[in-house]
Design a protein around this motif. Structure first.
Motif, mmCIF file in Angstrom:
data_model
loop_
_atom_site.group_PDB
_atom_site.id
_atom_site.type_symbol
_atom_site.label_atom_id
_atom_site.label_comp_id
_atom_site.label_asym_id
_atom_site.label_seq_id
_atom_site.Cartn_x
_atom_site.Cartn_y
_atom_site.Cartn_z
ATOM 1 N N LYS A 197 0.809 -1.192 -0.056
ATOM 2 C CA LYS A 197 0.032 -0.131 0.071
ATOM 3 C C LYS A 197 0.781 1.306 -0.051
ATOM 4 C CE LYS A 197 -3.693 -2.542 2.431
ATOM 5 N NZ LYS A 197 -4.662 -2.486 1.420
ATOM 6 N N VAL A 198 1.873 1.284 0.794
ATOM 7 C CA VAL A 198 2.743 2.754 0.866
ATOM 8 C C VAL A 198 4.130 2.471 0.035
ATOM 9 C CG1 VAL A 198 1.693 2.736 3.037
ATOM 10 C CG2 VAL A 198 4.080 1.506 2.943
ATOM 11 N N GLY A 199 4.400 1.416 -0.479
ATOM 12 C CA GLY A 199 5.539 1.118 -0.964
ATOM 13 C C GLY A 199 6.772 0.342 -0.340
ATOM 14 N N GLN A 200 7.300 -0.627 -1.275
ATOM 15 C CA GLN A 200 8.317 -1.377 -0.479
ATOM 16 C C GLN A 200 9.547 -0.592 0.353
ATOM 17 O OE1 GLN A 200 7.236 -1.879 -3.337
ATOM 18 N NE2 GLN A 200 6.258 -3.965 -3.120
ATOM 19 N N LEU A 201 10.112 0.536 -0.326
ATOM 20 C CA LEU A 201 11.253 1.156 0.180
ATOM 21 C C LEU A 201 10.807 1.895 1.430
ATOM 22 C CD1 LEU A 201 13.168 2.432 -2.880
ATOM 23 C CD2 LEU A 201 14.060 0.779 -1.256
ATOM 24 N N ASN A 202 9.673 2.516 1.222
ATOM 25 C CA ASN A 202 9.052 3.420 2.711
ATOM 26 C C ASN A 202 8.763 2.458 3.820
ATOM 27 O OD1 ASN A 202 8.824 5.533 1.091
ATOM 28 N ND2 ASN A 202 6.721 5.379 0.436
ATOM 29 N N MET A 203 8.929 0.913 3.384
ATOM 30 C CA MET A 203 8.740 0.305 4.762
ATOM 31 C C MET A 203 10.364 -0.233 5.281
ATOM 32 S SD MET A 203 5.825 -0.309 5.809
ATOM 33 C CE MET A 203 6.189 -1.666 7.050
ATOM 34 N N VAL A 204 11.019 -0.453 4.143
ATOM 35 C CA VAL A 204 12.239 -0.967 4.520
ATOM 36 C C VAL A 204 13.183 -0.033 5.386
ATOM 37 C CG1 VAL A 204 14.566 -1.629 3.378
ATOM 38 C CG2 VAL A 204 12.368 -2.370 2.346
#
Length: 449
Positions: A320-327
């Motif tokens: 939902k928010v983007g992979q890099l935004n979680m990593v």
């Protein structure tokens, strides 16, 4: 009469030739059919472009289940090495740093072979790849059962099981990614829980069986377990995309992409830290806070087990928010926890540190495959780029635990220097992963990346 006999003989010759010719044609047709069956079974040459990923459905989720089994038998097995590290430190006359090379070689090969094996998925050779890799891994596990010396274990557990797992791990993960688009992170996150569950099950088996049936039969039990699980994978896991007939084994252009380059560089530093911590956590429990072997094995079970929810929940939000935004924020939290190891002085503190480190490191690791897929423009290149990333990380996995072990030896058994090195490596990883995010979408915090 003579002419009639000659005519009859000539007709018989022509008849025999005709029969022989028909037999040859039938043989050729049978061989052709057999060849087509083998081609359909072992390659994807007969697959036409299936269009966009189904992003769900029975077949797609079956691939996730099979991917779970693959990761269970590869990274679950690799991540359980901390239990063996502690056992070998007790039974082998070698230093901890030397013994750790068994696990790091295993880890390195599982990562490194990915550059070649990932390309085999793109080339349409998934099934033969899994067969060869499974045979090598199982051979290593069963030969490990008769190993009694350091170099025996290096060849069997280190070389053979690492080589075998590396051959079929990357293509399998790349295959799962091709079945999903908007829910790719969530699907791969579920598959990667096999890592955590395997990291619990293998140490539990070792802890329970080792005192009762000995090392040899304990490892044979593990071999038979993997044999059954990999048979299921071979029966059900199938690629959906046609082969990419040409192209390099390595996509050199990927290294010119600042997003991909910064992302892989950041992962290198974090893998340095994670595998040192995973390999020496149980030994720290024995040497510094007074745990026995069974209790120290529980640390390996915990550090893997607490990661199960973390491998599902972050990928759900990453879609939902983007992979890099979680990593990026995940690695920031991991950096803080890594520095907290310096304050651990008793059993309670070690268990708390183990739980938090296992939880957050699992959240980070499960996002790696989907993040690589998300920054790869062409899905047909996922296998290649994933293989390139894992092969690069293999050198971090190879050198991290020995570097940490060497720092301990240099400080006369103290873990302080190694702990600072591991935590600082995680901090550097945070900076590089942040740079990857900035290169992709800039400094806008609300933008999906």
């Amino acid at each position: 009469m003579s002419k009639e006999k000659e005519a009859q003989a000539e007709n018989m010759v022509h008849s025999d030739c005709s029969i022989s010719s028909r037999d040859e044609v039938d043989d050729i047709e049978r061989m052709s059919r057999a060849s087509n069956v083998l081609e359909r079974t072992f390659t994807t040459c007969s697959i036409v472009d299936p269009g966009p990923p189904p992003d769900g459905g029975v077949r797609a989720w079956t691939m996730v289940a099979c991917g779970w089994l693959v990761i269970f038998t590869t990274w679950g097995w690799v991540n359980s090495y901390g239990t063996f590290q502690t056992y070998y430190s007790i039974t082998l006359q070698e230093s901890p740093s030397t013994i750790s090379w068994i696990g790091t070689v295993q880890n390195w090969l599982t990562f490194f072979i990915g550059a070649l094996s990932g390309r085999l998925l793109d080339a349409g050779l998934y099934i033969p790849t899994v067969i060869v890799g499974s045979v090598l891994q199982l051979l290593g596990m069963f030969l490990m059962s008769i190993s009694t010396k350091f170099w025996h274990l290096m060849l069997t557990q280190g070389l053979l099981t690492g080589l075998g797992g590396g051959i079929f791990f990357t293509p399998s993960l790349g295959l799962v990614a091709t079945y999903f688009s908007s829910r790719r992170s969530f699907a791969i996150g579920i598959a990667t829980t096999g890592n955590a569950v395997g990291g619990m099950i293998y140490p539990i088996i070792v802890r329970e069986l080792l005192p009762k049936i000995g090392f040899a039969w304990t490892t044979r039990v593990l071999g038979f377990l993997n044999l059954g699980l990999l048979a299921v994978v071979l029966a059900f896991m199938r690629p959906r995309l046609p082969p990419r007939q040409s192209g390099p084994i390595i996509d050199w252009a990927a290294w010119l992409d600042p997003v991909y380059a910064c992302f892989v560089a950041g992962l290198f530093f974090i893998i340095w830290a994670i595998y040192y911590t995973f390999y020496f956590l149980a030994s720290y429990g024995v040497q510094k806070v007074g745990l026995d072997f069974a209790s120290s094995a529980s640390l390996i079970i915990i550090v893997n087990g607490v990661g199960v929810p973390a491998r599902v929940i972050p990928p759900y939000f990453a879609d939902k928010v983007g992979q890099l935004n979680m990593v990026v924020p995940t690695v920031l939290f991991l950096t803080i926890v890594a520095y907290c190891w310096l304050a651990v002085e008793n059993v309670a503190g070690l268990y708390v540190f183990t739980m938090f480190y296992g939880l957050i490191s699992a959240a980070m690791q499960c996002l790696v495959p989907s993040t690589v897929a998300s920054i790869t423009p062409d899905l047909n290149m996922v296998g290649t780029r994933l293989g390139m990333a894992f092969s690069s990380l293999s050198f971090a996995a190879l050198t991290g635990p020995p570097i940490g072990g060497a720092l301990q030896s240099a400080m006369h058994g103290s873990y302080t220097g190694a702990s600072i090195w591991a935590a600082t490596s995680t901090l550097i990883a945070f900076v590089l992963l942040g740079a990857a995010r900035v290169n992709k979408v800039g400094w806008q915090l609300r933008k999906k990346a």
